[in-house]
Design an enzyme around this catalytic site. Structure first.
Site, PDB file in Angstrom:
ATOM      1  N   LYS A 125      31.778  42.724  36.757  1.00  0.00           N
ATOM      2  CA  LYS A 125      30.634  41.823  36.819  1.00  0.00           C
ATOM      3  C   LYS A 125      29.559  42.321  35.861  1.00  0.00           C
ATOM      4  CE  LYS A 125      31.869  39.997  41.233  1.00  0.00           C
ATOM      5  NZ  LYS A 125      31.927  40.161  42.656  1.00  0.00           N
ATOM      6  N   GLU A 132      52.782  38.613  51.349  1.00  0.00           N
ATOM      7  CA  GLU A 132      52.341  37.660  52.385  1.00  0.00           C
ATOM      8  C   GLU A 132      52.890  36.248  52.158  1.00  0.00           C
ATOM      9  OE1 GLU A 132      50.516  39.848  50.837  1.00  0.00           O
ATOM     10  OE2 GLU A 132      48.889  40.646  52.051  1.00  0.00           O
ATOM     11  N   THR A 162      52.463  45.466  53.325  1.00  0.00           N
ATOM     12  CA  THR A 162      51.873  45.390  51.984  1.00  0.00           C
ATOM     13  C   THR A 162      51.393  46.775  51.605  1.00  0.00           C
ATOM     14  OG1 THR A 162      49.693  44.902  52.855  1.00  0.00           O
ATOM     15  CG2 THR A 162      51.067  43.028  52.295  1.00  0.00           C
ATOM     16  N   TRP A 198      31.510  37.103  35.131  1.00  0.00           N
ATOM     17  CA  TRP A 198      32.734  37.841  35.399  1.00  0.00           C
ATOM     18  C   TRP A 198      33.561  38.037  34.132  1.00  0.00           C
ATOM     19  CZ3 TRP A 198      35.129  35.471  40.541  1.00  0.00           C
ATOM     20  CH2 TRP A 198      34.202  35.656  41.582  1.00  0.00           C
TER      21      TRP A 198
END
Ligand code: AMP
Length: 544
Positions: free
Chosen positions: A439, A330, A185, A444
């Site tokens: 934040k 993944e 990755t 959020w």
């Protein structure tokens, strides 16, 4: 009591045996690295892959050896994959867009013994080969006439090397859980981590990808994987296309709008897959030339969020269905795909676009949930954000060498690092990377939502939202924008354009215009670099 059905291990090389038997004459067309368009068939792929396996075995490669590739999407690259897997080896795709030092680090970590590379990447290989002690042999994916002069010892041209085999290699009868492939990755922070696919996971993933509400390809399709084989396995198309007998068109190293258009047109491509940047280049090319897409029926767009305006353009201007998709290295990599379920039939055009803009729903083989930081599941109401966790037969259960263990829990869930909400219909929408979310006052703000809206403005080429420190709210959004060439939208006009499209308190506090936004090797915006660049930035309210 056990069932009484046959044990038929799910092995990747069975896919090309099937292709060679059922669709032997179907073509694999490649834009070669040397220049010309070259053609082969699934029957050829089968024989040439067996030759690769035979030659690797003769070189002393044994099951479990890592066989690296540094190559574009071509028929040759595909042969190397199948040849490596068929003799029990593990193909290991390297991303040439990484820095040479990172590639060398990855090769040392994987202990690659063998390397197939394209001519394009000789300068990289010359730089890194001396620092990879495990590397025993380098084969250049070309013929004798194109083999370059090089200080590297023992360099050999692929076609010469392959000609020494007769092609009657017998595939190994392996356990289906044997490692088949490997991909690191890119990771915007920390060291890269290796994902180790198995034959079983690759075969199940390929079957999953073919389902009608996933990629939905068939023997009648002409499939152009623009997404590189070195980026999450070309989203499995190197296995799904031969599985269903679809014609494959491989773009080599040319991914600009004109080159992709040429292949779409001359090969009558019906299905393609790529990241948004590639489609942006194609759409620009179409707009400049007035060309159309009469053959193309579907494009899968993923890797980063697909802007609403892109879905609309493809569908309204060119009659091409867009399937927005989300996944990760993944996950082999498919996680969700966005096709419309019958429940959406009653929606109007904008309502359907609202759905299509989401990353979609999981096919059989992917389980997902969203949780809070204490791992408590959050509701599927289309509004509540949570950490997105997944499990399934083509999802990693560990990284190679044991790094990143904290992302896997005892119940088998993998924490994707993405933040998402899921609606009652099962449609998931990514709102952020966990580390990128802004934040503000304990709430959020989704940077992806802000970016999607900003790029809907006709003067904006690219946009990235980041959180910058704020005395009262902890963090507030700053929008970093690259204007389209020759356009000069200003802050007020852009923020006015965004007003009403998100909650008022989400609107960025400021806009910074830049010439370029940094990207990772897989084309994602490098938020960490941007945050660093704007570390000392003072928002207008704080400046006062
Ligand atoms: P990679 O393993 O390089 O394919 O990167 C996987 C990551 O890319 C995911 O965890 C997401 O953060 C991001 N990603 C992939 N597809 C999408 C998408 N359609 N929308 C938003 N982010 C995406």
């Amino acid at each position: 009591m056990l069932g009484l059905m046959q044990e038929w291990p799910l092995l990747c090389h069975k896919i090309i045996d099937h292709a060679a038997r059922q669709n032997p004459a179907r073509e694999i067309v490649s834009r070669s690295v040397e220049g010309p368009i070259v053609r082969m068939t699934y029957a050829d792929l089968n024989i040439r892959s067996r030759k690769v396996a035979e030659r690797l075995a003769r070189e002393g490669c044994v099951p479990g050896d890592r066989i690296a590739t540094l190559a574009w999407n071509t028929g040759r690259h595909l042969e190397c994959w199948y040849g490596a897997m068929g003799m029990g080896g593990v193909y290991h795709t390297l991303n040439p867009r990484l820095f040479p030092d990172q590639i060398a680090w990855i090769m040392r970590h994987a202990e690659d013994g063998f390397l197939f590379c394209d001519l394009t990447f000789m300068p990289i290989v010359e730089k890194i080969a001396p620092s990879v002690p495990s590397l025993r042999r380098i084969v250049v994916l070309t013929d004798e006439a194109h083999l370059p002069q090089s200080p590297l010892p023992g360099l050999v041209a692929y076609e010469t090397w392959l000609a020494e085999a007769d092609g009657d290699f017998r595939w190994l009868e392996l356990d289906e859980n044997t490692a088949a492939g490997m991909c690191y990755t890119s990771g915007t922070t920390g060291e890269p981590k290796g994902v180790l696919y198995s034959h079983r996971s690759n075969v199940l993933h390929a079957m999953m990808a073919c389902m009608p509400d996933a990629m939905g390809i068939s023997s009648r399709d002409v499939v152009l994987p623009v997404v590189p084989m070195f980026h999450a396995n070309a989203w499995g198309l190197g296995q799904s296309a031969p599985m269903v007998g679809a014609k494959l068109v491989m773009p080599g190293g040319k991914m600009d709008g004109a080159s992709i258009y040429e292949l779409l047109d001359t090969e009558k491509v019906t299905f393609s897959a790529a990241v948004p940047t590639v489609w942006l280049m194609l759409l620009q090319h179409l707009e400049e030339t007035g060309k159309t897409l009469p053959h193309l029926r579907k494009v899968v767009i993923g890797g980063s969020a697909c802007p609403r305006v892109m879905i609309r353009k493809f569908e309204e201007n060119y009659g091409v269905e867009v399937v927005h998709a989300w996944g990760m290295t993944e996950m082999s990599p498919l996680g969700t795909l966005c096709t419309l379920k019958p429940e959406c039939d009653g929606l109007d055009a904008e309502g359907k676009l609202d759905i299509r803009q989401k990353q979609g729903w999981a096919p059989f083989g992917v389980e997902m949930k969203i949780t809070d930081d204490a791992d408590v599941e959050r509701p599927w109401d289309g509004a509540t954000f949570g950490r997105l966790k997944v499990r399934g037969p083509a999802v990693a259960r560990a990284y190679y060498g044991g790094a990143g263990g904290e992302q896997f829990d005892a119940a088998g869930w993998f924490d994707t690092g993405d933040v998402a909400h899921i609606d009652a219909g099962g449609y998931m929408q990514i709102t952020d990377r966990a580390k990128d979310v802004i934040k503000s006052g304990g709430e959020w703000i989704s940077t992806i939502d802000l970016e999607n809206i900003a790029v809907g403005h006709p003067d904006v080429a690219e946009a990235a939202a980041i959180g910058v420190p704020h005395a009262k709210w902890d963090e507030r959004p700053l929008l970093v924008v690259v204007r389209k060439a020759g356009r000069n939208v200003e802050k007020k006009a852009l923020l006015d354009f965004m007003a009403g499209k998100v909650a008022r308190w989400w609107i960025p506090d400021d806009v910074a215009f830049v010439d370029e936004i940094p990207h990772t090797a897989t084309g994602k915006i490098q938020k960490s670099v941007l945050r660093e660049r704007f570390r000392d930035y003072r928002l207008p309210a704080d400046r006062a």
